[in-house]
Motif scaffolding. Structure first.
Motif, PDB file in Angstrom:
ATOM      1  N   ASN A 290      -0.014 -17.540  -0.692  1.00  0.00           N
ATOM      2  CA  ASN A 290      -1.035 -16.880  -1.512  1.00  0.00           C
ATOM      3  C   ASN A 290      -1.996 -16.027  -0.672  1.00  0.00           C
ATOM      4  O   ASN A 290      -3.157 -15.842  -1.024  1.00  0.00           O
ATOM      5  CB  ASN A 290      -1.825 -17.909  -2.339  1.00  0.00           C
ATOM      6  CG  ASN A 290      -2.372 -17.292  -3.634  1.00  0.00           C
ATOM      7  OD1 ASN A 290      -1.839 -16.285  -4.113  1.00  0.00           O
ATOM      8  ND2 ASN A 290      -3.421 -17.878  -4.172  1.00  0.00           N
ATOM      9  N   THR A 291      -1.485 -15.516   0.460  1.00  0.00           N
ATOM     10  CA  THR A 291      -2.283 -14.607   1.297  1.00  0.00           C
ATOM     11  C   THR A 291      -1.460 -13.344   1.528  1.00  0.00           C
ATOM     12  O   THR A 291      -0.315 -13.424   1.986  1.00  0.00           O
ATOM     13  CB  THR A 291      -2.605 -15.255   2.659  1.00  0.00           C
ATOM     14  OG1 THR A 291      -3.192 -16.527   2.404  1.00  0.00           O
ATOM     15  CG2 THR A 291      -3.547 -14.401   3.466  1.00  0.00           C
ATOM     16  N   LEU A 292      -2.047 -12.208   1.202  1.00  0.00           N
ATOM     17  CA  LEU A 292      -1.331 -10.953   1.393  1.00  0.00           C
ATOM     18  C   LEU A 292      -1.254 -10.624   2.882  1.00  0.00           C
ATOM     19  O   LEU A 292      -2.253 -10.769   3.594  1.00  0.00           O
ATOM     20  CB  LEU A 292      -2.058  -9.824   0.657  1.00  0.00           C
ATOM     21  CG  LEU A 292      -1.977  -9.825  -0.876  1.00  0.00           C
ATOM     22  CD1 LEU A 292      -3.068  -8.931  -1.455  1.00  0.00           C
ATOM     23  CD2 LEU A 292      -0.615  -9.357  -1.351  1.00  0.00           C
ATOM     24  N   GLY A 293      -0.089 -10.182   3.320  1.00  0.00           N
ATOM     25  CA  GLY A 293       0.030  -9.735   4.698  1.00  0.00           C
ATOM     26  C   GLY A 293      -0.707  -8.419   4.856  1.00  0.00           C
ATOM     27  O   GLY A 293      -0.877  -7.677   3.899  1.00  0.00           O
ATOM     28  N   SER A 294      -1.174  -8.132   6.075  1.00  0.00           N
ATOM     29  CA  SER A 294      -1.926  -6.892   6.248  1.00  0.00           C
ATOM     30  C   SER A 294      -0.998  -5.687   6.107  1.00  0.00           C
ATOM     31  O   SER A 294       0.203  -5.780   6.352  1.00  0.00           O
ATOM     32  CB  SER A 294      -2.651  -6.885   7.592  1.00  0.00           C
ATOM     33  OG  SER A 294      -1.700  -6.981   8.613  1.00  0.00           O
ATOM     34  N   ALA A 295      -1.572  -4.596   5.695  1.00  0.00           N
ATOM     35  CA  ALA A 295      -0.773  -3.402   5.439  1.00  0.00           C
ATOM     36  C   ALA A 295      -1.596  -2.176   5.751  1.00  0.00           C
ATOM     37  O   ALA A 295      -2.823  -2.213   5.695  1.00  0.00           O
ATOM     38  CB  ALA A 295      -0.347  -3.379   3.972  1.00  0.00           C
ATOM     39  N   ASN A 296      -0.901  -1.100   6.077  1.00  0.00           N
ATOM     40  CA  ASN A 296      -1.585   0.146   6.358  1.00  0.00           C
ATOM     41  C   ASN A 296      -0.641   1.288   6.031  1.00  0.00           C
ATOM     42  O   ASN A 296       0.558   1.187   6.290  1.00  0.00           O
ATOM     43  CB  ASN A 296      -1.990   0.211   7.835  1.00  0.00           C
ATOM     44  CG  ASN A 296      -2.937   1.373   8.097  1.00  0.00           C
ATOM     45  OD1 ASN A 296      -2.576   2.535   7.943  1.00  0.00           O
ATOM     46  ND2 ASN A 296      -4.162   1.044   8.463  1.00  0.00           N
ATOM     47  N   VAL A 297      -1.214   2.337   5.496  1.00  0.00           N
ATOM     48  CA  VAL A 297      -0.408   3.479   5.067  1.00  0.00           C
ATOM     49  C   VAL A 297       0.407   4.053   6.244  1.00  0.00           C
ATOM     50  O   VAL A 297       1.498   4.592   6.071  1.00  0.00           O
ATOM     51  CB  VAL A 297      -1.334   4.543   4.409  1.00  0.00           C
ATOM     52  CG1 VAL A 297      -2.233   5.204   5.422  1.00  0.00           C
ATOM     53  CG2 VAL A 297      -0.535   5.549   3.637  1.00  0.00           C
ATOM     54  N   ARG A 298      -0.095   3.884   7.496  1.00  0.00           N
ATOM     55  CA  ARG A 298       0.612   4.423   8.665  1.00  0.00           C
ATOM     56  C   ARG A 298       1.894   3.663   8.965  1.00  0.00           C
ATOM     57  O   ARG A 298       2.757   4.135   9.696  1.00  0.00           O
ATOM     58  CB  ARG A 298      -0.308   4.376   9.891  1.00  0.00           C
ATOM     59  CG  ARG A 298      -1.457   5.351   9.776  1.00  0.00           C
ATOM     60  CD  ARG A 298      -2.218   5.482  11.083  1.00  0.00           C
ATOM     61  NE  ARG A 298      -3.296   6.425  10.907  1.00  0.00           N
ATOM     62  CZ  ARG A 298      -4.478   6.113  10.369  1.00  0.00           C
ATOM     63  NH1 ARG A 298      -4.720   4.876   9.977  1.00  0.00           N
ATOM     64  NH2 ARG A 298      -5.411   7.019  10.216  1.00  0.00           N
ATOM     65  N   MET A 299       1.999   2.442   8.418  1.00  0.00           N
ATOM     66  CA  MET A 299       3.192   1.643   8.719  1.00  0.00           C
ATOM     67  C   MET A 299       4.286   1.798   7.658  1.00  0.00           C
ATOM     68  O   MET A 299       5.302   1.118   7.704  1.00  0.00           O
ATOM     69  CB  MET A 299       2.797   0.176   8.864  1.00  0.00           C
ATOM     70  CG  MET A 299       1.999  -0.055  10.141  1.00  0.00           C
ATOM     71  SD  MET A 299       1.669  -1.772  10.458  1.00  0.00           S
ATOM     72  CE  MET A 299       0.209  -2.037   9.522  1.00  0.00           C
ATOM     73  N   ILE A 300       4.063   2.707   6.707  1.00  0.00           N
ATOM     74  CA  ILE A 300       5.088   2.929   5.681  1.00  0.00           C
ATOM     75  C   ILE A 300       6.357   3.452   6.365  1.00  0.00           C
ATOM     76  O   ILE A 300       6.290   4.337   7.218  1.00  0.00           O
ATOM     77  CB  ILE A 300       4.606   3.944   4.625  1.00  0.00           C
ATOM     78  CG1 ILE A 300       3.502   3.305   3.782  1.00  0.00           C
ATOM     79  CG2 ILE A 300       5.749   4.417   3.741  1.00  0.00           C
ATOM     80  CD1 ILE A 300       2.884   4.237   2.769  1.00  0.00           C
ATOM     81  N   ASP A 301       7.487   2.836   6.007  1.00  0.00           N
ATOM     82  CA  ASP A 301       8.758   3.234   6.590  1.00  0.00           C
ATOM     83  C   ASP A 301       9.778   3.292   5.455  1.00  0.00           C
ATOM     84  O   ASP A 301      10.401   2.303   5.116  1.00  0.00           O
ATOM     85  CB  ASP A 301       9.156   2.190   7.655  1.00  0.00           C
ATOM     86  CG  ASP A 301      10.379   2.654   8.441  1.00  0.00           C
ATOM     87  OD1 ASP A 301      11.034   3.618   7.990  1.00  0.00           O
ATOM     88  OD2 ASP A 301      10.663   2.040   9.493  1.00  0.00           O
ATOM     89  N   ILE A 302       9.877   4.466   4.862  1.00  0.00           N
ATOM     90  CA  ILE A 302      10.716   4.616   3.671  1.00  0.00           C
ATOM     91  C   ILE A 302      12.173   4.267   3.990  1.00  0.00           C
ATOM     92  O   ILE A 302      12.850   3.600   3.212  1.00  0.00           O
ATOM     93  CB  ILE A 302      10.628   6.066   3.125  1.00  0.00           C
ATOM     94  CG1 ILE A 302       9.200   6.400   2.722  1.00  0.00           C
ATOM     95  CG2 ILE A 302      11.580   6.263   1.950  1.00  0.00           C
ATOM     96  CD1 ILE A 302       8.668   5.677   1.510  1.00  0.00           C
ATOM     97  N   ASP A 303      12.654   4.678   5.179  1.00  0.00           N
ATOM     98  CA  ASP A 303      14.062   4.452   5.526  1.00  0.00           C
ATOM     99  C   ASP A 303      14.414   2.974   5.512  1.00  0.00           C
ATOM    100  O   ASP A 303      15.529   2.589   5.212  1.00  0.00           O
ATOM    101  CB  ASP A 303      14.360   5.020   6.925  1.00  0.00           C
ATOM    102  CG  ASP A 303      14.201   6.530   6.924  1.00  0.00           C
ATOM    103  OD1 ASP A 303      14.277   7.105   5.814  1.00  0.00           O
ATOM    104  OD2 ASP A 303      13.973   7.107   8.005  1.00  0.00           O
ATOM    105  N   ARG A 304      13.412   2.136   5.852  1.00  0.00           N
ATOM    106  CA  ARG A 304      13.683   0.711   5.907  1.00  0.00           C
ATOM    107  C   ARG A 304      13.073  -0.015   4.706  1.00  0.00           C
ATOM    108  O   ARG A 304      12.869  -1.216   4.719  1.00  0.00           O
ATOM    109  CB  ARG A 304      13.167   0.136   7.217  1.00  0.00           C
ATOM    110  CG  ARG A 304      13.872   0.844   8.397  1.00  0.00           C
ATOM    111  CD  ARG A 304      13.446   0.319   9.745  1.00  0.00           C
ATOM    112  NE  ARG A 304      13.590  -1.122   9.803  1.00  0.00           N
ATOM    113  CZ  ARG A 304      12.587  -1.965  10.049  1.00  0.00           C
ATOM    114  NH1 ARG A 304      11.384  -1.495  10.246  1.00  0.00           N
ATOM    115  NH2 ARG A 304      12.791  -3.263  10.098  1.00  0.00           N
ATOM    116  N   ALA A 305      12.753   0.746   3.676  1.00  0.00           N
ATOM    117  CA  ALA A 305      12.254   0.196   2.410  1.00  0.00           C
ATOM    118  C   ALA A 305      10.906  -0.508   2.561  1.00  0.00           C
ATOM    119  O   ALA A 305      10.554  -1.336   1.737  1.00  0.00           O
ATOM    120  CB  ALA A 305      13.274  -0.742   1.782  1.00  0.00           C
ATOM    121  N   ASN A 306      10.161  -0.177   3.606  1.00  0.00           N
ATOM    122  CA  ASN A 306       8.810  -0.732   3.720  1.00  0.00           C
ATOM    123  C   ASN A 306       7.858   0.250   3.025  1.00  0.00           C
ATOM    124  O   ASN A 306       7.086   0.964   3.652  1.00  0.00           O
ATOM    125  CB  ASN A 306       8.435  -0.910   5.187  1.00  0.00           C
ATOM    126  CG  ASN A 306       7.112  -1.648   5.346  1.00  0.00           C
ATOM    127  OD1 ASN A 306       6.464  -1.993   4.363  1.00  0.00           O
ATOM    128  ND2 ASN A 306       6.715  -1.876   6.589  1.00  0.00           N
TER     129      ASN A 306
END
Ligand code: CU
Length: 353
Positions: free
Chosen positions: A185-201
């Motif tokens: 019940n804790t969201l992992g951290s995320a950032n727009v710079r880590m978006i990786d469309i090729d790997r479905a992130n």
């Protein structure tokens, strides 16, 4: 060529009107063309004021009768009734005040219309009257504002009491994605710079963050009934606004920051479909669809009610269709659905192969 002809006709019509106006003006020379309003003009305008009063009352009654049914049905969240009560009280006060003041305004405009020989009364001031019309709005407004602040503070108080479900709503032009926080019940951290469309992130989750591993990313929002949900909103590109009208919830999604809203759904989708207002709305909508279908021969499926998450900030050309279905269901149904979803880690591993 057609354009040229149309333009020529338009110019000729304009010249004709201009000429006719001149002839009309010339023929009026002998009559009284004084610009000062006479008794007849004033009386005429006085009655017009009355007519306008009837018009605004008429259009108010007409709007209530014709469009009252398109208002939202009963709220489907715990805080919804407080919100609706605040809205109702504010609207009733505004309504009563406007009915009285409009009537007075238009009646006085009629009663004290200009008449030859009638002079305005010189009346410097009246302290008592001024006191009354200052103090009444002060008390009413102070009451409304305090009551509003109290209600609003309660509604927007996002806290971790009662073990809330944590869900991220991710906005981008022009769709929504939801991310469940998983077993921890804790969201992992995320950032727009880590978006990786090729790997479905697609949401830019931090792959090295262990909290992110069990996160579940979906395109349809499922909520267990009676459980508090803490939403955390993000936006990838521009300002969006997460709007869930049936739950009386709305919060801006701002690029570069996380905004929050929390509510507890109280009716499942199935229960809400039985709500008399919804039943009527569905019938009305499907009647229109059936008529359109009969007229055009096009097959249009009947509509079924579903809760919906909409975008309520004009965020671009497809803003109008930026929505996600929300399904409120029983705890068991929710658990079964959740069990059939893939975690972030498993989708990452699948894409790595
Ligand atoms: Cu949007």
């Amino acid at each position: 060529m057609t354009t040229l002809l149309t333009l020529a006709v338009l110019v000729l019509v304009a010249i004709a009107i201009w000429q006719m106006t001149k002839i009309f003006e010339l023929s009026q020379l002998r009559t009284d063309n004084s610009e000062v309003a006479n008794d007849k003009d004033n009386k005429y305008n006085g009655y017009l004021m009355f007519a306008f009063l009837v018009f605004i009352y008429g259009i108010t009654i007409f709007s209530f009768a014709k469009y009252g049914k398109v208002l939202l049905p009963e709220a489907a969240s715990e805080h919804g009734s407080d919100y609706d009560m605040l809205m109702l009280i504010s609207m009733v006060i505004i309504f009563i005040v406007q009915i009285i003041t409009q009537a007075l305004l238009h009646y006085f405009a009629f009663k004290y219309r200009g008449e030859k020989g009638k002079r305005a009364l010189f009346y410097a001031d009246n302290n008592r009257l001024e006191f009354i019309w200052t103090i009444i709005p002060v008390i009413v407004l102070a009451g409304l504002i305090l009551y509003g602040l109290y209600t609003w503070t309660n509604i927007t108080d996002v806290n971790d009491e009662d073990d809330p479900l944590v869900i991220e709503l991710y906005a981008q032009q022009f769709n929504w994605t939801a991310r469940y926080a998983g077993d921890d019940n804790t969201l992992g951290s995320a950032n727009v710079r880590m978006i990786d469309i090729d790997r479905a992130n697609v949401l830019g989750l931090d792959e090295s963050d262990t909290y992110a591993e069990d996160d579940v990313i979906v395109k349809e929002l499922h909520l267990p009934v009676g459980r508090k949900v803490n939403f955390k909103m993000r936006s990838q590109d521009v300002l969006h606004s997460a709007y869930m009208p049936h739950f009386r919830a709305q919060m801006n999604c701002v690029p570069g920051m996380i905004t929050e809203f929390s509510f507890t759904p109280i009716y499942t989708t199935e229960e809400m479909r039985q709500n008399p207002d919804i039943v009527e709305k569905v019938q009305r909508t499907n009647k229109v669809r059936a008529e359109k279908s009969a007229a055009t021969g096009e097959i249009i499926d009947p509509w079924e009610f579903d809760y919906v998450l909409l975008c309520n900030k004009i965020c671009g050309k497809s803003h109008y269709n930026m929505q996600m279905k929300i399904i409120v269901e029983t705890e068991e149904e929710y658990n079964a659905w959740m069990a059939s979803q893939q975690t972030f880690k498993s989708t990452m591993m699948a894409s790595a192969q």
